[in-house]
Structure formats: structure tokens, C-alpha cells
Scaffold this active site. Structure first.
Site, PDB file in Angstrom:
ATOM      1  N   ARG A   1       0.832  -1.078  -0.162  1.00  0.00           N
ATOM      2  CA  ARG A   1      -0.040  -0.042   0.026  1.00  0.00           C
ATOM      3  C   ARG A   1       0.911   1.276  -0.054  1.00  0.00           C
ATOM      4  O   ARG A   1       2.146   1.253   0.163  1.00  0.00           O
ATOM      5  CB  ARG A   1      -0.947  -0.039   1.086  1.00  0.00           C
ATOM      6  CG  ARG A   1      -2.238  -0.982   1.192  1.00  0.00           C
ATOM      7  CD  ARG A   1      -2.490  -1.106   2.437  1.00  0.00           C
ATOM      8  NE  ARG A   1      -1.939  -1.672   3.641  1.00  0.00           N
ATOM      9  CZ  ARG A   1      -2.344  -1.929   4.882  1.00  0.00           C
ATOM     10  NH1 ARG A   1      -3.385  -1.628   5.138  1.00  0.00           N
ATOM     11  NH2 ARG A   1      -1.540  -2.439   5.944  1.00  0.00           N
TER      12      ARG A   1
ATOM     13  N   LYS B   1       1.470   2.126   7.235  1.00  0.00           N
ATOM     14  CA  LYS B   1       1.881   1.113   8.548  1.00  0.00           C
ATOM     15  C   LYS B   1       2.716   1.996   9.448  1.00  0.00           C
ATOM     16  O   LYS B   1       3.311   3.251   8.878  1.00  0.00           O
ATOM     17  CB  LYS B   1       2.828   0.048   7.872  1.00  0.00           C
ATOM     18  CG  LYS B   1       1.997  -1.178   7.280  1.00  0.00           C
ATOM     19  CD  LYS B   1       0.568  -1.520   8.084  1.00  0.00           C
ATOM     20  CE  LYS B   1       1.089  -2.184   9.283  1.00  0.00           C
ATOM     21  NZ  LYS B   1      -0.063  -2.416  10.286  1.00  0.00           N
TER      22      LYS B   1
END
Length: 371
Positions: free
Chosen positions: A15, A75
Site C-alpha cells: 500500500r 503502516k
């Protein structure tokens, strides 16, 4: 404001914090956007796509960290990234600090202002920046569990939907929130025998009305959890306490009552996991076995479907990123108490009480940070 995003470096994390479309929106609002070259490869977006959106491409993460006033990620920052943060810089990403004292220590030392997606609230008290990833993880948990149940992968060799004349697999879902609801949708859609456990009568009533005969509901007391876990082919851990470590609902002793080759999927692993025997795994090595029970504890499940996950995440994070960039973090948080709930670290101090309590660290008040 100068806003930057970098390539995610956690194992098998594809991502990205900003899509080209999000970069275009920021540029249109007068901000400068810096993107590490190759940051969007995992979602199929090229450097040319970002350049066309008005972003400036930089050769590496350090160049972005050095120049940007705000870093937008997906993250939690890895150790090498935490070392690049500086005092006063804004970090906007998932953090999950409660089970991660080393990250907390580094963020405190950095002096950065860290706003965590997972504790931003809405008017109803829900967690809107966590919701889309919870939807993805809930749906993926059944896919992952079904694969882990295959004999070649160490499982019992059970097909969740069964076939005519053979009973379907039994799925126990611990928690009836966003993750649990989406897991139940997938499991029921496959034709599995689904039981959802939760402690809220209101949640159980809502689930019972929605699923009717396609899924059963039970109150999540210790006896019912133990019974359902012992009988299940697949157990989904779907509990969440905002900002705090997940409660341990399945003990190591309970594993001894389970069927050999049964599977546990711990979606709560980002917050430390809700099974006593859980430890974080990666997409590279997603499972391990304890007492004959297969554990799937991947800490970034949505990263496997990076394009879907990134666009779903950007849909909810971009408005907040625009507000922070446009007003500065203090005024943005003063004007929006729900965004203010996302502040976890400021000026070398923890500002989220549940995180401070879990880590045994002193905390500063939100009022002090915004003064």
C-alpha cells in the site's frame, strides 16, 4: 505545507499513503507533494502518474523525510524510518503503539507529532479511519482461514462450505464489530456454519436481525467462547479496544481442546492479538503451528490486496490530511475533536491515555498539546 509519502518497507506491504489522485487534491489546495520514486508501484501507479498529478519525485525516503513537514504513510514507521523523523514534523499513519514499546520509545525520542489513524473517531464514537481496513481484513480472514484449512497447508482438510451430504466447516467469530461482521458475511456466503460471539446485547440483536438463519449469535462469556472454540474448524479473532492491547480471549490451555488442524486467524494482532499463543507473522511466512492448531497472524493483512486497500484508505484519510495541511496540526485538531483523538505522541510525550497506561509511561494531556 510540504507533504511527503514514501514506499512502505514492512515485509510484503504494497500500500501507499497517497494515491496519485490524493496527491492531485493536495496540490490543487496549494500544497507541495513529495513522493519517493517507486512508492506507488504496489498499487499499479507509476512515477509518471504522480508527476502528472503535480507531485515532485525524490530518489529515496531520506530525501522525502528531510524535506517534508508532514509524512503520510500506511503502516507504522520501521526503525530506519523512525530515525529519520525530526522534532516538530507531523507523522500521519497507523501506529498501533500499545503492543510496541520500541516504536513508542523511538517516536518519543524523535519529538515528532504523531497522529494515528486507528484512534481518530467520528460523532458516533466509531473509528472511521480504521473501518475500511477492518472491512478488508474481516473479509480476507475467511479467505486466509479457508486456505490454511487445506491439508497441504497444515489444516484439517475441511471445505468451509461443505458439499451435499457433508457438513460445512464451523466458523467461530470472536467480536461482532466491523471485522466480525465482514468475516461473517464472507463465511455465511460460502455456506459455512457460522457463530458470532459478542458481549453487547445490542450488537448481537443487530447481527441476528441482519443474518437471520445464516449465522448464529451467542453472548461472549467464558463458557460460550470455550465451547465454540473447541468445536470450530476456524476461529476468527475480531476484538478491538481502541488504542489499547487486545484482550486475550483464547488461552494456551484452550488450544488443547481444539481439533488438530483447526485454524486461528488473529485479526487483532496489530494490537497484540486476542489469542495467548499469537505472535505477529508476515505474508512471507503467514502461519505457524502450536499444539496442532494453525495460527495465521499477519499484521498487515490488507497489504495483500494493496490497490483495493489503498484507495479505500485514502477515501477516509485524505480529508483529514487536507485539513492538517491547510490549518496546521494544532488548529486542525482544535477545530475537530474527532481528529484530535488521533494524537498519540507530541513533543516527546504520549498523549493517548490507553497507550500510556498499556506501556506504563507518563502522558501529557491533549489540552497541553493544543495550548
Amino acid at each position: 505545507m510540504i507533504v511527503g509519502t514514501v514506499r512502505e518497507i514492512k515485509t510484503h506491504e504494497y500500500r501507499v499513503g497517497l494515491t496519485p489522485e490524493s496527491a492531485r487534491e493536495l496540490v490543487a489546495h496549494g500544497h507541495e507533494v513529495l513522493v519517493e520514486s517507486g512508492a506507488g508501484v504496489g498499487i499499479g501507479s507509476s512515477d509518471e502518474d504522480y508527476a502528472a498529478a503535480g507531485a515532485k519525485l525524490l530518489p529515496d525516503a531520506k530525501a522525502v523525510f528531510d524535506a517534508a513537514e508532514m509524512i503520510v504513510k500506511v503502516k507504522e514507521p520501521q526503525p530506519v524510518e523512525r530515525a529519520m523523523l525530526r522534532r516538530g514534523q507531523i507523522l500521519f499513519t497507523y501506529l498501533h503503539l500499545a503492543p510496541d514499546p520500541e516504536q513508542a520509545k523511538d517516536l518519543i525520542a524523535s519529538g515528532a507529532t504523531c497522529i494515528a489513524y486507528e484512534t481518530v473517531t467520528d460523532r458516533s464514537g466509531a473509528l472511521p479511519l480504521l473501518k475500511p481496513m477492518s472491512q478488508v481484513a474481516g473479509r480476507m480472514s475467511i479467505q486466509a482461514g479457508a486456505t490454511a484449512l487445506e491439508k497441504a497447508n497444515g489444516g484439517r482438510g475441511v471445505l468451509l462450505g461443505g458439499v451435499p451430504g457433508v457438513r460445512p466447516g464451523k466458523v467461530a467469530i470472536l467480536g461482532g464489530g466491523v471485522v466480525g461482521f465482514n468475516a461473517a458475511q464472507m463465511a455465511a456466503g460460502l455456506g459455512a456454519d457460522v457463530t458470532i460471539l459478542d458481549r453487547s446485547p445490542e450488537v448481537l440483536e443487530r447481527l441476528a436481525v441482519h443474518f437471520e438463519a445464516r449465522a448464529k449469535t451467542r453472548f461472549a462469556n467464558a463458557a460460550n467462547v470455550a465451547e465454540c472454540v473447541a468445536e470450530a474448524d476456524l476461529v476468527i479473532g475480531a476484538v478491538l479496544v481502541a488504542g489499547a492491547a487486545a484482550p486475550k480471549l483464547v488461552s494456551a490451555e484452550m488450544l488443547k481442546t481444539m481439533q488438530r488442524g483447526a485454524v486461528l486467524v488473529d485479526v487483532a494482532i496489530d494490537q497484540g492479538g486476542c489469542f495467548e499463543t499469537s505472535r505477529a507473522t508476515t505474508h512471507a511466512e503467514p502461519t505457524y503451528v502450536v499444539d496442532g492448531v494453525v495460527h495465521y497472524c499477519v499484521a498487515n493483512m490488507p497489504g495483500a490486496v494493496a490497490r483495493t486497500s489503498t484507495y479505500a484508505l485514502n477515501n477516509v484519510t485524505l480529508p483529514h490530511a487536507l485539513r492538517i495541511a491547510g490549518l496546521g496540526w494544532k488548529d486542525a485538531l482544535r477545530q475537530d475533536p474527532h481528529l484530535a483523538a488521533g494524537l498519540n505522541v507530541w513533543d516527546g510525550k504520549i498523549t493517548y491515555p490507553a497507550v500510556a497506561d498499556e506501556l506504563g509511561l507518563p502522558s501529557a494531556t491533549l489540552e497541553a498539546a493544543l495550548a
